[in-house]
Design an enzyme around this catalytic site. Structure first.
Site, PDB file in Angstrom:
ATOM      1  N   SER A  86       0.867  -1.176   0.000  1.00 22.45           N
ATOM      2  CA  SER A  86       0.000   0.000   0.000  1.00 22.45           C
ATOM      3  C   SER A  86       0.900   1.221   0.000  1.00 22.45           C
ATOM      4  O   SER A  86       1.736   1.367   0.890  1.00 22.45           O
ATOM      5  CB  SER A  86      -0.852   0.027   1.270  1.00 22.45           C
ATOM      6  OG  SER A  86      -1.598  -1.152   1.365  1.00 22.45           O
TER       7      SER A  86
ATOM      8  N   ASP B 139      -8.521  -2.080   2.948  1.00 21.68           N
ATOM      9  CA  ASP B 139      -7.318  -2.408   2.179  1.00 21.68           C
ATOM     10  C   ASP B 139      -6.601  -3.418   3.069  1.00 21.68           C
ATOM     11  O   ASP B 139      -5.832  -3.041   3.945  1.00 21.68           O
ATOM     12  CB  ASP B 139      -6.477  -1.134   1.999  1.00 21.68           C
ATOM     13  CG  ASP B 139      -5.210  -1.373   1.198  1.00 21.68           C
ATOM     14  OD1 ASP B 139      -5.158  -2.350   0.437  1.00 21.68           O
ATOM     15  OD2 ASP B 139      -4.261  -0.581   1.341  1.00 21.68           O
TER      16      ASP B 139
HETATM   17  P1  FAD Z   1       6.889 -14.245   1.289  1.00 24.42           P
HETATM   18  O1  FAD Z   1       8.096 -14.918   0.834  1.00 24.42           O
HETATM   19  O2  FAD Z   1       5.829 -13.996   0.311  1.00 24.42           O
HETATM   20  O3  FAD Z   1       6.313 -15.016   2.533  1.00 24.42           O
HETATM   21  C1  FAD Z   1       5.101 -14.571   3.118  1.00 24.42           C
HETATM   22  C2  FAD Z   1       4.665 -15.537   4.185  1.00 24.42           C
HETATM   23  O4  FAD Z   1       4.379 -16.806   3.619  1.00 24.42           O
HETATM   24  C3  FAD Z   1       5.707 -15.853   5.257  1.00 24.42           C
HETATM   25  O5  FAD Z   1       5.729 -14.878   6.239  1.00 24.42           O
HETATM   26  C4  FAD Z   1       5.195 -17.181   5.754  1.00 24.42           C
HETATM   27  O6  FAD Z   1       4.131 -16.983   6.634  1.00 24.42           O
HETATM   28  C5  FAD Z   1       4.687 -17.831   4.502  1.00 24.42           C
HETATM   29  N1  FAD Z   1       5.750 -18.682   3.940  1.00 24.42           N
HETATM   30  C6  FAD Z   1       6.627 -18.366   2.974  1.00 24.42           C
HETATM   31  N2  FAD Z   1       7.444 -19.398   2.728  1.00 24.42           N
HETATM   32  C7  FAD Z   1       7.079 -20.388   3.548  1.00 24.42           C
HETATM   33  C8  FAD Z   1       7.540 -21.720   3.766  1.00 24.42           C
HETATM   34  N3  FAD Z   1       8.562 -22.225   3.089  1.00 24.42           N
HETATM   35  N4  FAD Z   1       6.904 -22.452   4.684  1.00 24.42           N
HETATM   36  C9  FAD Z   1       5.880 -21.945   5.383  1.00 24.42           C
HETATM   37  N5  FAD Z   1       5.408 -20.707   5.226  1.00 24.42           N
HETATM   38  C10 FAD Z   1       5.993 -19.943   4.330  1.00 24.42           C
HETATM   39  N6  FAD Z   1       2.970  -5.591   3.566  1.00 24.42           N
HETATM   40  C11 FAD Z   1       3.585  -4.573   4.207  1.00 24.42           C
HETATM   41  O7  FAD Z   1       4.529  -4.799   4.979  1.00 24.42           O
HETATM   42  N7  FAD Z   1       3.194  -3.263   4.021  1.00 24.42           N
HETATM   43  C12 FAD Z   1       2.173  -2.935   3.198  1.00 24.42           C
HETATM   44  O8  FAD Z   1       1.860  -1.756   3.051  1.00 24.42           O
HETATM   45  C13 FAD Z   1       1.505  -4.004   2.503  1.00 24.42           C
HETATM   46  N8  FAD Z   1       0.465  -3.738   1.680  1.00 24.42           N
HETATM   47  C14 FAD Z   1      -0.153  -4.758   1.030  1.00 24.42           C
HETATM   48  C15 FAD Z   1      -1.226  -4.468   0.188  1.00 24.42           C
HETATM   49  C16 FAD Z   1      -1.866  -5.483  -0.501  1.00 24.42           C
HETATM   50  C17 FAD Z   1      -3.014  -5.171  -1.417  1.00 24.42           C
HETATM   51  C18 FAD Z   1      -1.423  -6.825  -0.331  1.00 24.42           C
HETATM   52  C19 FAD Z   1      -2.097  -7.950  -1.062  1.00 24.42           C
HETATM   53  C20 FAD Z   1      -0.383  -7.113   0.521  1.00 24.42           C
HETATM   54  C21 FAD Z   1       0.276  -6.092   1.205  1.00 24.42           C
HETATM   55  N9  FAD Z   1       1.346  -6.373   2.049  1.00 24.42           N
HETATM   56  C22 FAD Z   1       1.951  -5.339   2.714  1.00 24.42           C
HETATM   57  C23 FAD Z   1       1.902  -7.734   2.177  1.00 24.42           C
HETATM   58  C24 FAD Z   1       3.029  -7.907   1.141  1.00 24.42           C
HETATM   59  O9  FAD Z   1       2.483  -7.924  -0.163  1.00 24.42           O
HETATM   60  C25 FAD Z   1       3.809  -9.217   1.295  1.00 24.42           C
HETATM   61  O10 FAD Z   1       2.910 -10.286   1.360  1.00 24.42           O
HETATM   62  C26 FAD Z   1       4.687  -9.267   2.504  1.00 24.42           C
HETATM   63  O11 FAD Z   1       5.591  -8.184   2.501  1.00 24.42           O
HETATM   64  C27 FAD Z   1       5.512 -10.564   2.526  1.00 24.42           C
HETATM   65  O12 FAD Z   1       6.237 -10.678   1.332  1.00 24.42           O
HETATM   66  P2  FAD Z   1       7.599 -11.485   1.264  1.00 24.42           P
HETATM   67  O13 FAD Z   1       7.907 -11.734  -0.169  1.00 24.42           O
HETATM   68  O14 FAD Z   1       8.667 -10.808   2.068  1.00 24.42           O
HETATM   69  O15 FAD Z   1       7.262 -12.837   1.986  1.00 24.42           O
END
Ligand code: FAD
Length: 693
Positions: A453, A691
């Site tokens: 966001s 959101d």
């Molecule tokens: P990822 O790699 O995608 O992992 C996410 C989660 O998946 C992990 O924490 C864990 O729980 C699970 N996971 C991953 N791998 C494994 C595994 N091997 N085994 C078990 N579980 C697992 N985030 C913010 O911080 N700020 C924002 O403003 C924000 N706005 C958003 C707005 C929208 C519309 C949406 C859809 C999401 C938003 N998010 C926001 C969330 C953001 O998009 C991400 O999902 C978040 O930052 C995690 O991404 P990542 O790639 O670091 O983690």
């Protein structure tokens, strides 16, 4: 009523937008998918794409089409799994189809010996995914007619056999409404549903198991209805991976992670969208807090000159890169370390197969930039891989894990293994060199951009997009690994590098920060912008109430920044009430100084109500604060305040909804059912906006 300038501007924009919509493809061209060009490049020249699915099926000799409506890639992934199973287990000739790419107004001519499958995600407030909007508008229209002239009343789909599975989240009110409605509409048109329409629930975390449980009886019913014989499933590749020793990874035509042809040729060109990211400079990066193993990033991303624009409340998508440590583990366990920079060409084995990334490329680039290798492993994929185990003992274990839901949970899911970790653990380091690389490309998701966001106001910083992100680092008792979020740890690494931090990640993650051919050097990150409906009222004098605990405050920083500017510009700004919560005032109270400044700009019209769940003896959350302010909240609602919620979808958003219903009921002395209707009407009227993620 008099129209002010803003109204006129809005009306003009609406008129232009409407004209543009109805003349789409006639007077203005829909931006071409630049990715398609690069795929055509990899997969041989292609003629202009036909939007006629019946023709396409005939040409390709297919009798099963799996349509998908997908936003984040999961529905698309399930669709390709269904298509693969249809052919490997039942000998159907199956293809997947993006709903956006076909006109379904000839669905009435699909012959009775074929089957259509629909895998449909529900998005936001019960809406279709972006790629399913047109299909949904068509099929939901009571007065629709097919291109043959057949009208809805004639039950034109009575020849059509279909199966359906939905992806939804029960924490939303309109749970799985897409699959429910589409099933209803298809049946209304006479179509024959085979098996039950399945519903997967992301809210309960059971999506994968719901899918597996739905599939089996569906296959039985389908085999019955179409007279299919089940056979021993054999892996039938959809893609062909060929090594190209004659090509050097330095050759100009080899993709080293570039998302498409424009990027490969060094001329990144707009329009930038979900197929074509803009490689944007990071102008500022900092940690808003860093305590123990938790930290939160703020980044400012410059989009000037890109033609990317945003409006306060929109989302920015970040295209991640996998951590070097995970890329090494994955290639290592497959026995590909030595060959990591060998050039490979990836082609579809028939015209309907989609190659998920541009080719030729290298093993390293494919894994690093395009494959979701860190995600949880699916049970079905374990079954698929069992056939390629290094020895019979491991094969027996893989088969057991694949067949036994509880054992799978104990051995794999509860340990948070990703695919590389699981294979390494099961073989104790022995290489899995029998797994064809095509199995991995077909079986793992394509890496997905993550949304954030936007935490700035477009009025204040038109060309500089801020994001506020908590770095994901998940540790659970039984798991031998800490799960490190893909995107947020990549962003953290960028921040650390930008600031010359001497100790990057203690877990040894390292990233190709400078990108393919150093194209991201100087701190760049690939992004695109997604427009949302999360909007401030156009009239700044309207009161607003915002609920945003933790990073849920992100868009509200943008909202308040905007209103503070309007106040400085001498506009009348209505009450701006922000409920914020975090653990401790001294730890994770983000943007504390900025809020002070906004308060000075806006005076009494801005008020921040805070809850610190770990500072006192009692845990206080935003919904408690909301209740404490019941009278004032109700009064603001009577003044037509807009109500906004951002952050955790699973619990907080629902509890805030409940709290608001109770507040309205108590304050107005009406039954809760009536208050619920009021809140629903607010949602419909866009004065209650969420959101959540
Ligand atoms: P990822 O790699 O995608 O992992 C996410 C989660 O998946 C992990 O924490 C864990 O729980 C699970 N996971 C991953 N791998 C494994 C595994 N091997 N085994 C078990 N579980 C697992 N985030 C913010 O911080 N700020 C924002 O403003 C924000 N706005 C958003 C707005 C929208 C519309 C949406 C859809 C999401 C938003 N998010 C926001 C969330 C953001 O998009 C991400 O999902 C978040 O930052 C995690 O991404 P990542 O790639 O670091 O983690």
């Amino acid at each position: 009523a008099q129209l002010d300038t803003l109204d006129i501007v809005v009306l003009a924009a609406l008129l232009i937008g409407t004209l543009a919509y109805f003349t789409k493809g006639t007077y203005w061209s829909v931006p071409k998918d630049p990715y398609a060009a690069s795929l055509a490049n990899g997969g041989g020249a292609k003629a202009a794409k036909s939007r006629n699915i019946i023709e396409k099926l005939d040409e390709a000799g297919k009798n099963c089409v799996v349509f998908y409506g997908s936003q984040t890639g999961t529905a698309e992934d399930y669709a390709s799994r269904l298509a693969k199973e249809a052919s490997s287990r039942f000998g159907l000739k199956a293809m997947t189809a993006d709903l956006e790419e076909y006109d379904l107004d000839n669905l009435d001519t699909l012959a009775g010996d074929k089957v259509a499958m629909f895998v449909l995600a529900t998005y936001g407030e019960g809406e279709p995914t972006d790629n399913a909007v047109e299909f949904y508008e068509f099929i939901s229209n009571e007065d629709l007619s097919f291109s043959s002239g057949a009208s809805a009343a004639e039950k034109p789909l009575s020849n059509l056999k279909f199966v359906a599975f939905g992806l939804g989240n029960n924490t939303y009110e309109h749970y799985n409404s897409m699959v429910r409605n589409v099933t209803k509409f298809l049946e209304r048109l006479g179509a024959q549903r085979i098996g039950a329409a399945g519903e997967g629930d992301d809210g309960a975390g059971t999506m994968e198991e719901d899918f597996l449980a739905w599939k089996e009886p569906m296959w039985t019913a389908l085999a019955d209805a179409m007279g299919l014989e089940e056979r021993e499933a054999v892996y039938e590749p959809v893609l062909e991976v060929t090594e190209k020793p004659e090509l050097s990874p330095e050759s100009d035509e080899v993709y080293l992670g570039e998302p498409n042809k424009n990027h490969l040729e060094g001329s990144q060109k707009g329009p930038y969208n979900s197929h074509n990211p803009y490689i944007a400079p990071i102008v500022e990066s900092k940690e808003l807090f860093s305590v123990h193993d938790r930290n939160c990033l703020h980044m400012d991303i410059d989009v000037s000159g890109s033609n990317l624009s945003y409006t306060t409340g929109d989302h920015i998508a970040i295209w991640p890169t996998n951590a070097g440590k995970e890329v090494d583990r994955f290639l290592g366990v497959l026995g590909l370390t030595e060959k990591r920079h060998t050039v490979i060409s990836v082609k579809g084995l028939d015209a309907t197969a989609k190659v998920p990334f541009p080719s030729p490329t290298t093993y390293d680039a494919a894994v690093r930039y395009h494959m979701e290798i860190c995600a949880p492993v699916s049970r079905q994929f374990v079954s698929t891989l069992s056939a390629f185990s290094p020895n019979d003992e491991i094969k027996a274990e893989m088969t057991k894990i694949g067949n036994d839901k509880d054992y799978f949970h104990e051995q794999v899911a509860n340990r948070n293994y990703n695919i590389g970790q699981l294979l390494h653990f099961l073989s104790k380091g022995e290489k899995w060199s029998k797994i064809p690389f095509s199995v991995m490309i077909e079986g793992l998701h394509k890496i997905q951009p993550r949304y954030y966001s936007i935490s700035s106001s477009s009025l204040v910083q038109k060309n500089k997009i801020s994001i506020t992100a908590v770095v994901e680092s998940i540790e659970v008792p039984n798991a031998p690994h800490i799960v490190k979020g893909v995107t947020t740890n990549y962003l953290l690494a960028l921040k650390q590098k930008q600031h010359g931090d001497p100790h990057p990640d203690p877990h040894g993650l390292d990233y190709a920060i400078t990108g393919p051919r150093n194209k991201y050097d100087g701190f760049h990150v690939p992004v695109h912008v997604r427009h949302s409906n999360f909007r401030l009222p156009s009239d700044p004098s309207k009161p607003i109430i915002m609920i945003g605990p933790g990073t849920g405050v992100a868009p509200f920083r943008g909202f308040v920044q905007e209103r503070a500017q309007q106040a400085r510009d001498g506009e009348v700004v209505g009450k701006t009430l922000l409920f914020f919560g975090c653990r401790k005032k001294s730890e994770d109270y983000i943007y504390e100084n900025e809020w002070e400044q906004y308060k000075q700009d806006m005076g009494d019209s801005f008020e921040m109500v805070t809850a610190f769940s770990r500072d006192g003896p009692k845990k206080v959350y935003v919904q408690h604060l909301l209740r404490e302010r019941a009278a004032e909240v109700d009064e603001l609602l009577r003044q037509k305040a807009y109500f906004y919620v951002c952050g955790d979808a699973a619990n907080m958003a629902r509890e805030v909804n409940t709290a608001l219903v109770q507040i309205i009921a108590e304050q107005r002395g009406i039954p809760e059912a009536k208050a619920e209707e009021i809140v629903k009407a607010m949602r419909t009227g866009n004065t209650y906006q969420e959101d959540v993620w």
